[in-house]
Design an enzyme around this catalytic site. Sequence first.
Site, PDB file in Angstrom:
ATOM      1  CG  ASP A 232      -1.572   2.322   6.922  1.00  0.00           C
ATOM      2  OD1 ASP A 232      -1.960   2.175   5.744  1.00  0.00           O
ATOM      3  OD2 ASP A 232      -1.540   3.418   7.503  1.00  0.00           O
TER       4      ASP A 232
ATOM      5  CG  ASP B 258      -4.288  -1.253   3.118  1.00  0.00           C
ATOM      6  OD1 ASP B 258      -4.508  -1.155   1.893  1.00  0.00           O
ATOM      7  OD2 ASP B 258      -3.717  -0.376   3.782  1.00  0.00           O
TER       8      ASP B 258
ATOM      9  CG  ASP C  40      -1.723   1.221   1.391  1.00  0.00           C
ATOM     10  OD1 ASP C  40      -2.364   1.620   0.407  1.00  0.00           O
ATOM     11  OD2 ASP C  40      -1.720   1.810   2.489  1.00  0.00           O
TER      12      ASP C  40
END
Length: 571
Positions: free
Chosen positions: A442, A446, A245
Amino acid sequence: MDIVAALSMAFALSFGESLAANVVALMYAGGQMLEGYASGRAAREMTLLMGRVGRTAFRYVGDRLELTPIEKIIAGDHIMIRQGEVLPVDGILLSRRAILDESALTGEPLPVDHRAGEEVLSGSTSIGPVFTLKALRPASESTYAAIVRLVETAQTNKAPMARLADRYGLAFLLMTVAIALTAWLLSDDPRRALAVLVIATPCPLILAVPVALMSGISRCASIGCLVKDGSALEALSRARVAVLDKTGTLTRGKPEIVAVGCSAWIDKDELLRLAASLDQASSHVMAAALIAGAQERNLRLSPPTNVEEVGGSGLEGMVDGRRVVIGGSRFVKSRSSRNASQVFENHHRSGEAAVTVAIDGLVAGNIIMADPVRAEAISVLQRLRSAGITKIVLASGDRLDVASHVGNILGIEQVLGEQTPASKVEAVIAAKSFGPVMMVGDGVNDAPALAAADVGVALGARGAAASSEAANIVLLVDRLDPLATALVVARRAVAIARQSVVAGLGLSVAGMIAAAFGYLPPLHGALLQEVIDVAVILNALRALGPSKSEGGPYSQFASIATRPASKTQLS
């Protein structure tokens, strides 16, 4: 293996080999004790987490202090933290400063100096003067409580490799009995069967795997990376593809000031001071970033008056007798009588945002904000590639041009932009065609991708609780450094486990064959087997220590320009 031990001791006693029986009993018990010691030593970092936080804390009730059980502390309570105490909850620092030892969370030995308004995490130890903390959430929902729950999971779960070892244990028992009976029938000497049974007690297969994996988990915990169980450690060791990410993972996840452009008639610091002073009246995320930037520069902020805020556009008010307007370029110009200069137009690049400031009706300058790439990101990605990651994918919910800008900085070969939680899952599934996938994120968005990956890694220090729950591995520090080290640790621990099993079983089988042909009497076989068992356990314990490929002690690279400027590391 208890059956093998019972058979060998019973046969030894029935044939008058009492010394061999006693050696087997003594060494078998000694082997169990050594295994218990090894597992206890391997888990010491995690075990220490369980009992660090006290059961009570001093809470302010009006103008007095009250000793309160930590489970009764709720969000908004003000708590006094004394020197030497462990913070029981996450909170906002209300006092001027606090000096904390965060080594239990980060593995970093240097104290950290926090300033008023900063968030501090439960589990840290106060090593400075008394300070006041405003609780952000109950103790049961704190960072430290979540860590302890993950620790308990790590201690109770059993890795597939260890379960495989248990299944092989039955096959080993059958093979041992078959060799023993064959030796007895062909030689007509029952003592050969006894020697075979004795040398098979106990089995390295059962001892080496859990010790090596638990040692690897413990080693990861000591560098700020919590591996939930042995299966996660094994999955991490197999990872060949990394899907990352962007926001909060490769970048810091919050805007920071990267540049201040202003006209010649005003100083940059004064422009920032006036803007940040006005922004004290706003709850916007950009306002918080401006205030933090001004505080880091030790600028004196003044209280604003007559503030008017237009949601989503900007705000206007008086600071030290001067009319200040701050916000988007169009909004600021609409509230200004004339422009001093046009040099601020299009100053910012992709991924950056410009906050325009006008003073006394004159457009004075731009403050350029950006979500900066983590200082350690480039070196971490290089280390991941060196550790065996063959493909790296950046999957971001941001616009493709913003994600591509970060990808170009970091040298990532595949960049995916405007990703929804569902499309991130699809990206993880597609990446599996290149090998086992490690997903790092995080946020709440996600969590599905973390669960879909072969191994999910969450940034637990600042990330969402949902991502930590869905992940197999949680980074306890707001940095990526431990991940690259943990990958090396995982591969080394699994390699040591397999090495110990192969070597131990090979030596055991060789000894059993020698005993079947009469070359090893029962007493010598018992002593030889215990030497093999001790050797494989000690070899498995090597996973506790650092290796040269880890890149040196964690504390040496973790402290290099990776903390916000407001946190001064004390020597």
